[in-house]
Design a protein around this motif. Sequence first.
Motif, PDB file in Angstrom:
ATOM      1  N   LEU A 182       0.849  -1.182   0.000  1.00  0.00           N
ATOM      2  CA  LEU A 182       0.000   0.000   0.000  1.00  0.00           C
ATOM      3  C   LEU A 182       0.888   1.238   0.000  1.00  0.00           C
ATOM      4  O   LEU A 182       1.800   1.355   0.817  1.00  0.00           O
ATOM      5  N   GLU A 183       0.632   2.150  -0.934  1.00  0.00           N
ATOM      6  CA  GLU A 183       1.391   3.408  -0.965  1.00  0.00           C
ATOM      7  C   GLU A 183       0.565   4.495  -0.302  1.00  0.00           C
ATOM      8  O   GLU A 183      -0.601   4.691  -0.639  1.00  0.00           O
ATOM      9  N   ALA A 184       1.196   5.178   0.651  1.00  0.00           N
ATOM     10  CA  ALA A 184       0.555   6.297   1.339  1.00  0.00           C
ATOM     11  C   ALA A 184       1.614   7.337   1.629  1.00  0.00           C
ATOM     12  O   ALA A 184       2.686   7.012   2.134  1.00  0.00           O
ATOM     13  N   MET A 185       1.353   8.567   1.288  1.00  0.00           N
ATOM     14  CA  MET A 185       2.280   9.689   1.502  1.00  0.00           C
ATOM     15  C   MET A 185       3.662   9.375   0.913  1.00  0.00           C
ATOM     16  O   MET A 185       4.687   9.593   1.549  1.00  0.00           O
ATOM     17  N   LYS A 186       3.680   8.826  -0.290  1.00  0.00           N
ATOM     18  CA  LYS A 186       4.903   8.511  -1.043  1.00  0.00           C
ATOM     19  C   LYS A 186       5.768   7.464  -0.354  1.00  0.00           C
ATOM     20  O   LYS A 186       6.954   7.376  -0.600  1.00  0.00           O
ATOM     21  N   MET A 187       5.173   6.674   0.525  1.00  0.00           N
ATOM     22  CA  MET A 187       5.876   5.589   1.215  1.00  0.00           C
ATOM     23  C   MET A 187       5.180   4.281   0.876  1.00  0.00           C
ATOM     24  O   MET A 187       3.959   4.234   0.804  1.00  0.00           O
ATOM     25  N   GLU A 188       5.975   3.237   0.664  1.00  0.00           N
ATOM     26  CA  GLU A 188       5.418   1.911   0.420  1.00  0.00           C
ATOM     27  C   GLU A 188       5.299   1.181   1.754  1.00  0.00           C
ATOM     28  O   GLU A 188       6.268   1.069   2.491  1.00  0.00           O
ATOM     29  N   ASN A 189       4.094   0.701   2.052  1.00  0.00           N
ATOM     30  CA  ASN A 189       3.818   0.017   3.310  1.00  0.00           C
ATOM     31  C   ASN A 189       3.429  -1.424   3.009  1.00  0.00           C
ATOM     32  O   ASN A 189       2.477  -1.667   2.263  1.00  0.00           O
ATOM     33  N   GLN A 190       4.162  -2.359   3.574  1.00  0.00           N
ATOM     34  CA  GLN A 190       3.869  -3.771   3.364  1.00  0.00           C
ATOM     35  C   GLN A 190       2.806  -4.220   4.362  1.00  0.00           C
ATOM     36  O   GLN A 190       2.964  -4.035   5.567  1.00  0.00           O
ATOM     37  N   ILE A 191       1.752  -4.810   3.844  1.00  0.00           N
ATOM     38  CA  ILE A 191       0.708  -5.376   4.685  1.00  0.00           C
ATOM     39  C   ILE A 191       0.980  -6.876   4.734  1.00  0.00           C
ATOM     40  O   ILE A 191       1.027  -7.538   3.692  1.00  0.00           O
ATOM     41  N   ILE A 192       1.191  -7.400   5.946  1.00  0.00           N
ATOM     42  CA  ILE A 192       1.619  -8.788   6.104  1.00  0.00           C
ATOM     43  C   ILE A 192       0.584  -9.596   6.876  1.00  0.00           C
ATOM     44  O   ILE A 192      -0.241  -9.048   7.598  1.00  0.00           O
ATOM     45  N   ALA A 193       0.675 -10.913   6.732  1.00  0.00           N
ATOM     46  CA  ALA A 193      -0.211 -11.813   7.461  1.00  0.00           C
ATOM     47  C   ALA A 193       0.208 -11.857   8.927  1.00  0.00           C
ATOM     48  O   ALA A 193       1.381 -12.088   9.222  1.00  0.00           O
ATOM     49  N   PRO A 194      -0.720 -11.646   9.853  1.00  0.00           N
ATOM     50  CA  PRO A 194      -0.369 -11.653  11.273  1.00  0.00           C
ATOM     51  C   PRO A 194      -0.166 -13.063  11.825  1.00  0.00           C
ATOM     52  O   PRO A 194       0.442 -13.227  12.871  1.00  0.00           O
ATOM     53  N   ALA A 195      -0.676 -14.068  11.106  1.00  0.00           N
ATOM     54  CA  ALA A 195      -0.570 -15.459  11.560  1.00  0.00           C
ATOM     55  C   ALA A 195      -0.808 -16.365  10.350  1.00  0.00           C
ATOM     56  O   ALA A 195      -1.311 -15.915   9.328  1.00  0.00           O
ATOM     57  N   PRO A 196      -0.446 -17.644  10.465  1.00  0.00           N
ATOM     58  CA  PRO A 196      -0.749 -18.566   9.366  1.00  0.00           C
ATOM     59  C   PRO A 196      -2.266 -18.622   9.143  1.00  0.00           C
ATOM     60  O   PRO A 196      -3.035 -18.647  10.097  1.00  0.00           O
ATOM     61  N   ALA A 197      -2.688 -18.612   7.887  1.00  0.00           N
ATOM     62  CA  ALA A 197      -4.120 -18.600   7.577  1.00  0.00           C
ATOM     63  C   ALA A 197      -4.332 -18.960   6.110  1.00  0.00           C
ATOM     64  O   ALA A 197      -3.378 -19.170   5.360  1.00  0.00           O
ATOM     65  N   LYS A 198      -5.603 -18.983   5.731  1.00  0.00           N
ATOM     66  CA  LYS A 198      -5.980 -19.180   4.340  1.00  0.00           C
ATOM     67  C   LYS A 198      -6.687 -17.907   3.890  1.00  0.00           C
ATOM     68  O   LYS A 198      -7.503 -17.347   4.636  1.00  0.00           O
ATOM     69  N   VAL A 199      -6.387 -17.427   2.699  1.00  0.00           N
ATOM     70  CA  VAL A 199      -7.010 -16.214   2.177  1.00  0.00           C
ATOM     71  C   VAL A 199      -8.430 -16.567   1.747  1.00  0.00           C
ATOM     72  O   VAL A 199      -8.636 -17.373   0.837  1.00  0.00           O
ATOM     73  N   ALA A 200      -9.418 -15.999   2.439  1.00  0.00           N
ATOM     74  CA  ALA A 200     -10.818 -16.241   2.099  1.00  0.00           C
ATOM     75  C   ALA A 200     -11.213 -15.382   0.896  1.00  0.00           C
ATOM     76  O   ALA A 200     -11.845 -15.875  -0.043  1.00  0.00           O
ATOM     77  N   LYS A 201     -10.828 -14.106   0.923  1.00  0.00           N
ATOM     78  CA  LYS A 201     -11.193 -13.206  -0.175  1.00  0.00           C
ATOM     79  C   LYS A 201     -10.262 -12.000  -0.189  1.00  0.00           C
ATOM     80  O   LYS A 201      -9.970 -11.423   0.853  1.00  0.00           O
ATOM     81  N   VAL A 202      -9.815 -11.630  -1.374  1.00  0.00           N
ATOM     82  CA  VAL A 202      -9.055 -10.396  -1.583  1.00  0.00           C
ATOM     83  C   VAL A 202     -10.060  -9.362  -2.076  1.00  0.00           C
ATOM     84  O   VAL A 202     -10.734  -9.582  -3.083  1.00  0.00           O
ATOM     85  N   HIS A 203     -10.171  -8.246  -1.368  1.00  0.00           N
ATOM     86  CA  HIS A 203     -11.180  -7.234  -1.676  1.00  0.00           C
ATOM     87  C   HIS A 203     -10.660  -6.080  -2.541  1.00  0.00           C
ATOM     88  O   HIS A 203     -11.445  -5.208  -2.904  1.00  0.00           O
ATOM     89  N   VAL A 204      -9.369  -6.033  -2.821  1.00  0.00           N
ATOM     90  CA  VAL A 204      -8.801  -4.907  -3.566  1.00  0.00           C
ATOM     91  C   VAL A 204      -7.949  -5.425  -4.721  1.00  0.00           C
ATOM     92  O   VAL A 204      -7.596  -6.603  -4.765  1.00  0.00           O
ATOM     93  N   LYS A 205      -7.621  -4.520  -5.628  1.00  0.00           N
ATOM     94  CA  LYS A 205      -6.716  -4.864  -6.724  1.00  0.00           C
ATOM     95  C   LYS A 205      -5.703  -3.734  -6.890  1.00  0.00           C
ATOM     96  O   LYS A 205      -5.910  -2.617  -6.398  1.00  0.00           O
TER      97      LYS A 205
END
Length: 126
Positions: A88-111
């Motif tokens: 995610l880019e915010a204020m010209k900075m790239e921010n990595q969004i990471i998984a907080p724990a092992p899981a299965k991706v149910a749905k990705v809501h963004v592209k």
Amino acid sequence: MKKLKITVEGKAYEVTVERMDEPGGTSSPAPLAAPAPSQPAAPVKRADSSPRPPIKAGSITSPMAGVVLSVDVTDGEDVEQEQLLLVLEAMKMENQIIAPAPAKVAKVHVKAGESVAEGQVLVELE
């Protein structure tokens, strides 16, 4: 003072050089560059108390408004703790969004390329 001709990448430059030990020379001992460190810097490790994306009922929400640069997971994919979900880019900075724990991706809501608001659900994990 001496005039010298210096060639850099095939282009010639005329420069004037002043010796500091000659009479009339300036006496500013400021270095032109910082000295090289004696040892390489140690890698920075993330502290356990560092902020993580907030989790609401298995949802990963956007910690701030921004633009999704990349989505690195797909629906149904198994992810491990600390695995990159999206950038995610915010204020010209790239921010990595990471998984907080092992899981299965149910749905990705963004592209990629999509603008998101703070608190908007990005990915649902199960």
